[in-house]
Design a protein around this motif. Structure first.
Motif, PDB file in Angstrom:
ATOM      1  N   ASP A 194      53.017  50.908  43.271  1.00 28.81           N
ATOM      2  CA  ASP A 194      52.084  50.805  44.396  1.00 28.81           C
ATOM      3  C   ASP A 194      50.619  50.787  43.986  1.00 28.81           C
ATOM      4  N   TRP A 195      50.264  51.548  42.959  1.00 24.00           N
ATOM      5  CA  TRP A 195      48.846  51.694  42.623  1.00 24.00           C
ATOM      6  C   TRP A 195      48.215  50.399  42.120  1.00 24.00           C
ATOM      7  N   ASN A 196      49.013  49.421  41.746  1.00 25.17           N
ATOM      8  CA  ASN A 196      48.468  48.134  41.311  1.00 25.17           C
ATOM      9  C   ASN A 196      48.835  46.984  42.245  1.00 25.17           C
ATOM     10  N   CYS A 197      49.476  47.284  43.369  1.00 25.84           N
ATOM     11  CA  CYS A 197      50.000  46.185  44.189  1.00 25.84           C
ATOM     12  C   CYS A 197      48.939  45.492  45.029  1.00 25.84           C
ATOM     13  N   THR A 198      47.853  46.171  45.390  1.00 24.54           N
ATOM     14  CA  THR A 198      46.756  45.456  46.043  1.00 24.54           C
ATOM     15  C   THR A 198      46.201  44.397  45.100  1.00 24.54           C
ATOM     16  N   ALA A 199      46.063  44.752  43.836  1.00 21.90           N
ATOM     17  CA  ALA A 199      45.606  43.776  42.842  1.00 21.90           C
ATOM     18  C   ALA A 199      46.603  42.630  42.708  1.00 21.90           C
ATOM     19  N   ALA A 200      47.897  42.941  42.782  1.00 20.69           N
ATOM     20  CA  ALA A 200      48.909  41.885  42.690  1.00 20.69           C
ATOM     21  C   ALA A 200      48.802  40.916  43.860  1.00 20.69           C
ATOM     22  N   LEU A 201      48.642  41.456  45.063  1.00 18.39           N
ATOM     23  CA  LEU A 201      48.505  40.594  46.239  1.00 18.39           C
ATOM     24  C   LEU A 201      47.252  39.728  46.134  1.00 18.39           C
ATOM     25  N   LEU A 202      46.173  40.330  45.698  1.00 15.16           N
ATOM     26  CA  LEU A 202      44.926  39.577  45.563  1.00 15.16           C
ATOM     27  C   LEU A 202      45.023  38.512  44.476  1.00 15.16           C
ATOM     28  N   ALA A 203      45.921  38.722  43.517  1.00 17.73           N
ATOM     29  CA  ALA A 203      46.108  37.734  42.444  1.00 17.73           C
ATOM     30  C   ALA A 203      47.085  36.638  42.828  1.00 17.73           C
ATOM     31  N   GLY A 204      47.708  36.772  44.004  1.00 19.95           N
ATOM     32  CA  GLY A 204      48.566  35.689  44.472  1.00 19.95           C
ATOM     33  C   GLY A 204      50.013  36.036  44.709  1.00 19.95           C
ATOM     34  N   ALA A 205      50.419  37.286  44.520  1.00 21.61           N
ATOM     35  CA  ALA A 205      51.802  37.667  44.827  1.00 21.61           C
ATOM     36  C   ALA A 205      52.049  37.584  46.332  1.00 21.61           C
TER      37      ALA A 205
END
Length: 297
Positions: A194-205
């Motif tokens: 979870d702690w990196n998933c905002t970054a994942a979404l912003l990167a295109g996930a």
């Protein structure tokens, strides 16, 4: 079938000390997720402690969850097992109970080769008739998928998505680019940790497979919607608000923390399956203090 986009919320699976599912407590966990309109529910994932339950109890959990959802929210159900034939039967059970898709991890004792994992997934997808999401979780399975293997599997009929660990925010754009180059157009890429998933979404996930979403779906949905609307600043603001929670998850493990949150928040009374123990009082006090300082629901 699950539309593998948005927020997939992963609750715990409450049970008694003998490993029997507490259907009432499970309903108490699921109803707020369904009311919040999460995009899917990840039942019997790692947070749901799937390896600790018998086939019969796993079937009961799916039946109870599908009954509560009543067609409103699709269920992605963990079907991992050591043996391929057992995973096939678990996937068939989930299919027959009304699950929309299965979440399959390469559970192993003897380390597996890429070809063994490929055949395991191909067989489960083919023989169960249940759409399968690849579950890459090397922290528990000790097997790490390469982009090349995910690319091979993405072309197997019935394998429809991948859930990868977002273990390093700085590496996410590169990882997503590698996967995009390996899989067919439209094959959904999703992430956990979870702690990196905002970054994942912003990167295109496309998908956030969320532990915290299993107890606090609204703020997690707000992050997903902010990213979808192009409001990067809002997504990052909400993610920053959750940094104390992310630190708890990294310090004590997601599973233990979410059990504590469920109990401290009054959502349900449950203990993790043995040999996992509830967190000690000092850790629970720390979690209580963090929750008291947050404005989330």
């Amino acid at each position: 079938m699950v539309d593998f986009k948005g927020l997939s919320a992963f609750p715990i699976t409450p049970s008694d000390p003998d490993g029997r599912i507490d259907a009432g407590a499970l309903r108490a966990l699921l109803e707020p997720l369904i009311a919040a309109r999460v995009d899917s529910i990840g039942l019997l994932g790692s947070t749901g402690s799937y390896p600790y339950f018998s086939r019969e109890e796993r079937r009961r959990a799916v039946q109870a969850a599908v009954s509560v959802a009543d067609g409103r929210t699709p269920m992605l159900v963990g079907v991992g097992a050591l043996r391929t034939d057992d995973a096939v039967r678990l996937a068939q059970d989930a299919r027959d109970a009304g699950a929309a898709a299965g979440l399959l991890a390469p559970v192993s004792y003897t380390p597996l080769t890429d070809d063994e994992v490929f055949e395991h997934f191909r067989t489960v997808a083919h023989e169960s008739g249940l759409p399968i999401c690849i579950y890459d979780n090397p922290g528990t399975t000790h097997f790490r998928f390469t982009p090349a293997l995910i690319g091979r599997l993405s072309r197997v009929e019935g394998i429809v998505a991948v859930k990868s660990p977002a273990l390093d925010a700085a590496a996410l754009p590169g990882h997503i680019a590698e996967l995009r180059a390996a899989v067919p157009n439209g094959f959904p890429l999703g992430y956990s940790a979870d702690w990196n998933c905002t970054a994942a979404l912003l990167a295109g996930a496309e998908t956030w497979y969320s532990v915290l979403g299993g107890v606090f779906p609204k703020i997690c949905l707000d992050i997903v919607r902010a990213v979808a609307s192009g409001n990067t600043a809002r997504a990052q603001e909400l993610d920053a608000r959750l940094q104390p929670v992310w630190q708890l998850l990294k310090t004590f493990s997601s599973l233990r923390v979410v059990y504590a949150i469920a109990n401290l928040s009054g959502i349900c009374a449950a203990e993790p399956p043995r040999p996992i123990l509830p967190l000690p009082p000092d850790a629970q006090r720390r979690i209580r203090d963090v929750l008291a300082g947050l404005e989330i629901s």
